[in-house]
Structure formats: structure tokens, C-alpha cells
Design a protein around this motif. Structure first.
Motif, PDB file in Angstrom:
ATOM      1  N   SER A   1      15.986  12.614  -4.238  1.00  0.00           N
ATOM      2  CA  SER A   1      14.606  12.538  -4.712  1.00  0.00           C
ATOM      3  C   SER A   1      14.466  13.129  -6.112  1.00  0.00           C
ATOM      4  O   SER A   1      13.777  12.570  -6.974  1.00  0.00           O
ATOM      5  CB  SER A   1      13.695  13.278  -3.733  1.00  0.00           C
ATOM      6  OG  SER A   1      12.361  13.274  -4.179  1.00  0.00           O
TER       7      SER A   1
ATOM      8  N   THR B   1      12.756   8.178 -13.244  1.00  0.00           N
ATOM      9  CA  THR B   1      11.470   7.510 -13.457  1.00  0.00           C
ATOM     10  C   THR B   1      10.651   8.212 -14.529  1.00  0.00           C
ATOM     11  O   THR B   1      10.039   7.569 -15.392  1.00  0.00           O
ATOM     12  CB  THR B   1      10.687   7.465 -12.138  1.00  0.00           C
ATOM     13  OG1 THR B   1      11.464   6.784 -11.143  1.00  0.00           O
ATOM     14  CG2 THR B   1       9.364   6.734 -12.321  1.00  0.00           C
ATOM     15  N   ALA B   2      10.630   9.550 -14.493  1.00  0.00           N
ATOM     16  CA  ALA B   2       9.800  10.314 -15.424  1.00  0.00           C
ATOM     17  C   ALA B   2      10.222  10.112 -16.874  1.00  0.00           C
ATOM     18  O   ALA B   2       9.378  10.078 -17.781  1.00  0.00           O
ATOM     19  CB  ALA B   2       9.852  11.800 -15.065  1.00  0.00           C
TER      20      ALA B   2
ATOM     21  N   THR C   1      13.317  10.934  -9.333  1.00  0.00           N
ATOM     22  CA  THR C   1      12.087  11.329 -10.010  1.00  0.00           C
ATOM     23  C   THR C   1      12.353  11.578 -11.490  1.00  0.00           C
ATOM     24  O   THR C   1      11.539  11.204 -12.356  1.00  0.00           O
ATOM     25  CB  THR C   1      11.510  12.602  -9.357  1.00  0.00           C
ATOM     26  OG1 THR C   1      11.303  12.369  -7.973  1.00  0.00           O
ATOM     27  CG2 THR C   1      10.181  12.976  -9.993  1.00  0.00           C
ATOM     28  N   GLN C   2      13.483  12.203 -11.805  1.00  0.00           N
ATOM     29  CA  GLN C   2      13.842  12.425 -13.204  1.00  0.00           C
ATOM     30  C   GLN C   2      14.048  11.098 -13.931  1.00  0.00           C
ATOM     31  O   GLN C   2      13.571  10.915 -15.063  1.00  0.00           O
ATOM     32  CB  GLN C   2      15.120  13.263 -13.288  1.00  0.00           C
ATOM     33  CG  GLN C   2      14.932  14.715 -12.895  1.00  0.00           C
ATOM     34  CD  GLN C   2      16.243  15.477 -12.869  1.00  0.00           C
ATOM     35  OE1 GLN C   2      17.328  14.886 -12.945  1.00  0.00           O
ATOM     36  NE2 GLN C   2      16.162  16.790 -12.755  1.00  0.00           N
TER      37      GLN C   2
ATOM     38  N   PRO D   1      11.150  16.802 -12.035  1.00  0.00           N
ATOM     39  CA  PRO D   1      10.614  16.634 -13.393  1.00  0.00           C
ATOM     40  C   PRO D   1      10.738  17.873 -14.280  1.00  0.00           C
ATOM     41  O   PRO D   1      11.095  17.761 -15.449  1.00  0.00           O
ATOM     42  CB  PRO D   1       9.141  16.284 -13.133  1.00  0.00           C
ATOM     43  CG  PRO D   1       9.131  15.689 -11.765  1.00  0.00           C
ATOM     44  CD  PRO D   1      10.163  16.458 -10.997  1.00  0.00           C
TER      45      PRO D   1
ATOM     46  N   LEU E   1       4.320  16.173 -13.301  1.00  0.00           N
ATOM     47  CA  LEU E   1       4.926  15.500 -12.161  1.00  0.00           C
ATOM     48  C   LEU E   1       5.526  16.485 -11.169  1.00  0.00           C
ATOM     49  O   LEU E   1       5.529  16.232  -9.953  1.00  0.00           O
ATOM     50  CB  LEU E   1       5.976  14.498 -12.638  1.00  0.00           C
ATOM     51  CG  LEU E   1       5.429  13.313 -13.442  1.00  0.00           C
ATOM     52  CD1 LEU E   1       6.540  12.310 -13.748  1.00  0.00           C
ATOM     53  CD2 LEU E   1       4.294  12.616 -12.693  1.00  0.00           C
ATOM     54  N   SER E   2       6.031  17.615 -11.644  1.00  0.00           N
ATOM     55  CA  SER E   2       6.522  18.632 -10.719  1.00  0.00           C
ATOM     56  C   SER E   2       5.374  19.235  -9.915  1.00  0.00           C
ATOM     57  O   SER E   2       5.519  19.526  -8.722  1.00  0.00           O
ATOM     58  CB  SER E   2       7.271  19.739 -11.468  1.00  0.00           C
ATOM     59  OG  SER E   2       8.572  19.309 -11.830  1.00  0.00           O
TER      60      SER E   2
ATOM     61  N   GLY F   1       4.585  16.778  -7.210  1.00  0.00           N
ATOM     62  CA  GLY F   1       5.594  16.845  -6.165  1.00  0.00           C
ATOM     63  C   GLY F   1       5.455  18.092  -5.314  1.00  0.00           C
ATOM     64  O   GLY F   1       5.616  18.048  -4.085  1.00  0.00           O
TER      65      GLY F   1
ATOM     66  N   ARG G   1      11.052  16.087  -5.413  1.00  0.00           N
ATOM     67  CA  ARG G   1      10.006  15.594  -6.319  1.00  0.00           C
ATOM     68  C   ARG G   1       9.347  16.732  -7.086  1.00  0.00           C
ATOM     69  O   ARG G   1       8.898  16.545  -8.213  1.00  0.00           O
ATOM     70  CB  ARG G   1       8.961  14.811  -5.526  1.00  0.00           C
ATOM     71  CG  ARG G   1       9.441  13.470  -5.000  1.00  0.00           C
ATOM     72  CD  ARG G   1       8.289  12.598  -4.551  1.00  0.00           C
ATOM     73  NE  ARG G   1       7.551  13.166  -3.434  1.00  0.00           N
ATOM     74  CZ  ARG G   1       7.850  12.976  -2.161  1.00  0.00           C
ATOM     75  NH1 ARG G   1       8.904  12.229  -1.839  1.00  0.00           N
ATOM     76  NH2 ARG G   1       7.120  13.511  -1.203  1.00  0.00           N
TER      77      ARG G   1
END
Length: 405
Positions: A28, A35-36, A32-33, A159, A264-265, A268, A155
Motif C-alpha cells: 500500500s 500515485t502521489a 500510494t507513493q 506519501p 495524502l498521509s 491515509g 497509505r
């Protein structure tokens, strides 16, 4: 034989649960990284700003397109052959994918490696099935909770850790770090996990197993309604999610990398904390009440996000949406865990993320079209789709009360 195997493995159930949680956390976190920081990565590949949304749509959708026809089979193949092999497969291919992205020299080459994600997915349900087969019944809820905590923890961590890595070693260094972690998890899974005997259906033909799993899902009105609601909400989520870093960057032009990581963090972290709390709320008030409430909350939060022109307001609204959105996956996992037949556990739970794959295919394409219409439109679409649990569950007829006239 199976009883003895289960007893002998019971002492190690906690180790397996922690390892599976770590595996899903790394997975995850890495995704997430990726995508970010895809917008930043594409700019490093010399993609012009006006072409970035189109490449994001292509890269976000291509893996899901390949995942859709494969998704129903991973749990079935796990029950037929080896659950451990299916789980290790994901970690190995993730290492190849992230390493390939780190070494890519063009967006087309990056797109090719991103397509491998279609062969990575499908391990979550198998891990839950394997955990259930090695855990004493009285400890199963705790074990599932431990495993389930890995993904939201990733998640939350991904980020902000990604922001630090981007500042230290740039985007490619971050991707190589993710590849190394995936290799480490594959080795640990191979060394630590011991696959024991588990209940199997009498008919082990792959297509027969798949038909049995789908029949079990379709035969339960609540389960298939949750599948439908999850698919619709995930279309909404993936309509906005790949493009959220662009909007954050516009609101924080002086330091977009750190802003993306922090926002984003925080989202998450909110989901990680909310997931078990929603589980407790569902036990007390019922899943229908919780899902109706969170559907309305998510719609309001997304509408506010679309109208916001301040990073603080944008981040707070996105945080509230994430907290509300955590409820539907918690509900789906809880309902399926309580209704799945033991001999079909891997095959049925292997389908639990299928609605996410549908959202991953359709959502980014809608987002790419809506992106040009503006922030209000793209988040407005997601807000409307987030009402799916409310609408779908309103059509569910109440169960008859035993003994009622």
C-alpha cells in the motif's frame, strides 16, 4: 490431518498476521507513493503539463484493465494449487514493476511496466484465507484486524515518506527503495510462511471453483449489493484520486512535494484509525445505518473539496471523505468474513477487491475527461457516486422476523 495441522500452526498465527500486515503495508505504501508522485515523475520524463492528465489516465487504467479478467482466478488458483505461491507472486512482480519505473527513460516504457500491475493484484483475499486457516477460531477476529491494519498504515506512511525520499534521492530513488522493500517481503514470505492443509471443495477444477464462488456471492443479497455499491464508489474515488496531487500542487506551488506527502498521509492516517472504529460502530448500530451516514458524509466532503480554493479547506474535506470512505471496505470484509463457506474461503475472498478493479479502470478515464471542465465538476461527479451505498441499500428488503405473522 487438517485439525492437527491447524493446531500445530496455531502458535504461529500471530507471526503470520504481523508478516501479512507488513506485506500489505509495504504494498500500500509503495502504490500510494507511485500515485502521489506520478505527475512529478512524468515531468521528469519531459511530458508537457497539458499532456500529464492523459498519461495519468492511461497509466492508472492500464493495469486495472489487465487485472479485471485475471482477478476472479487468483483466489481460485490459490485454493487449487498454493496460497503461498499466489501471495509471493505479488511481492516479486511489485519489485519488477517499481524497478522498471525507476529505470524507464520514456512515458511509453513506464506505461509498459505499469501494465504489470494487472498481474500483481489479488493477494489480499488469499492472505485472509490463509490467515483464517492457521488461526484458532477465538483469535480470528484479532488476526484479521492485524492483517487489515497493514493497508491503511501504508497509505498513512507512504506519501510523507515518499516526500522525504523525493527530496533526498528524487522520484527514481524512491521507486528503487520500494522495489528493494518488495524483494525483502518476498524473501520473508518464502522463509517464514509454512503452508498447511486447508479445507478444499470436492470439485477442484478451476472453472468449477470460480462458479461456486460467484454463486455464493450472488445468492446473498446483502453481499452482492455491497459489491455493487463498492464498485460505484470506487469509480468515484478513482475519478479524482490520480489527479488530487495536481490540485494540491496548484494550492501549494512553493513546495508541492511536501504538501502532497502531508495531505495524502493525513488522509491515509484518518482511514487507518477510522476502519476499526467503523467496525465497532457496525457491531453496535448495524452496517446499514453506518453506510447511509458515511455515504452522506462522503458526498458532502467531496462537494466541499470541489469548491475549495484553500489548501487547508481542501485537505480537511479530503480527510473527512477518506474517513467516511473507509466504512464500505470494512463493511464488505466483515459481511463476507461472517458468511463465506470455509471450503470456498480463498475463492470467495479473492473477489473482495474486484469492485476496486472496476473503479480503477473506469474512474481515471472519467477523470481525464472531467479534468478539463474544472475542479468543481470532477469532484462533483465523485460526490454523486459516493451516494451509492445509500441508494443500493435502500433497495434491500428487510429480513423477515422469525415467528412473525
Amino acid at each position: 490431518m487438517q485439525a492437527n495441522s491447524r493446531t500445530s500452526s496455531a502458535a504461529g498465527w500471530a507471526v503470520i498476521a504481523v508478516l501479512f500486515a507488513a506485506t500489505t503495508c509495504v504494498e500500500s505504501m509503495s502504490w500510494t507513493q507511485l500515485t502521489a508522485y506520478t505527475p512529478l515523475y512524468l515531468r521528469e520524463l519531459h511530458v508537457s503539463a497539458d499532456q500529464v492528465p492523459g498519461w495519468i489516465a492511461a497509466m492508472s487504467s492500464v493495469g486495472w484493465i489487465l487485472a479485471l479478467p485475471l482477478a476472479p482466478f487468483w483466489g481460485v488458483l490459490a485454493d487449487r494449487y498454493s496460497r503461498k505461491l499466489i501471495i509471493v507472486r505479488s511481492a516479486v512482480l511489485e519489485a519488477v514493476l517499481f524497478g522498471g519505473w525507476a529505470l524507464s527513460t520514456s512515458p511509453s516504457m513506464a506505461l509498459l511496466f505499469r501494465s504489470l500491475s494487472g498481474f500483481v493484484l489479488g493477494n489480499t483475499g488469499v492472505m485472509l484465507a490463509m490467515q483464517a486457516s492457521t488461526t484458532p477460531r477465538q483469535r480470528l477476529a484479532l488476526a484479521v484486524g492485524i492483517v487489515g491494519a497493514g493497508s491503511p498504515a501504508g497509505r498513512a506512511l507512504g506519501p510523507i515518506l515518499g516526500a522525504a525520499l523525493v527530496h533526498l534521492v528524487d522520484v527514481r530513488g524512491m521507486l528503487l527503495f520500494d522495489a528493494a522493500l518488495s524483494v525483502a517481503m518476498a524473501v520473508l514470505l518464502m522463509v517464514v510462511v509454512r503452508e498447511s492443509d486447508h479445507d478444499r471443495p470436492e470439485d477442484l477444477r478451476v472453472l468449477s471453483l470460480l462458479r461456486g464462488a460467484l454463486s455464493e456471492i450472488v445468492s446473498k443479497p446483502l453481499v452482492w449489493r455491497l459489491f455493487l455499491a463498492t464498485a460505484i464508489t470506487q469509480v468515484g474515488t478513482w475519478t479524482i484520486f490520480p489527479y488530487v496531487p495536481i490540485y494540491i500542487g496548484r494550492l501549494a506551488p512553493d513546495n508541492p512535494v511536501t504538501a502532497v506527502g502531508v495531505v495524502l498521509s493525513a488522509v491515509g492516517l484518518g482511514q487507518a484509525v477510522a476502519s476499526p472504529l467503523w467496525g465497532i460502530a457496525m457491531q453496535r448500530f448495524g452496517h446499514v445505518w453506518v453506510l447511509n451516514l458515511t455515504s452522506l458524509g462522503a458526498a458532502a466532503a467531496l462537494a466541499a473539496t470541489g469548491l475549495s480554493h484553500s489548501l487547508v479547506v481542501f485537505a480537511l474535506a479530503l480527510f473527512v471523505n477518506g474517513v467516511c470512505a473507509a466504512a464500505i471496505l470494512t463493511a464488505s470484509m466483515a459481511v463476507m468474513a461472517s458468511t463465506v463457506s470455509p471450503e470456498r474461503r480463498g475463492a470467495v475472498l479473492g473477489q473482495i477487491l474486484f469492485p476496486f478493479y472496476i473503479g480503477g479502470v473506469i474512474g481515471p478515464l472519467i477523470g481525464a475527461v472531467a479534468f478539463g471542465a474544472g475542479q468543481t465538476v470532477i469532484f462533483g461527479i465523485a460526490a454523486v457516486l459516493s451516494l451509492a451505498p445509500l441508494v443500493v441499500l435502500l433497495t434491500l428488503r428487510p429480513r423477515p422476523v422469525p415467528g412473525a405473522a
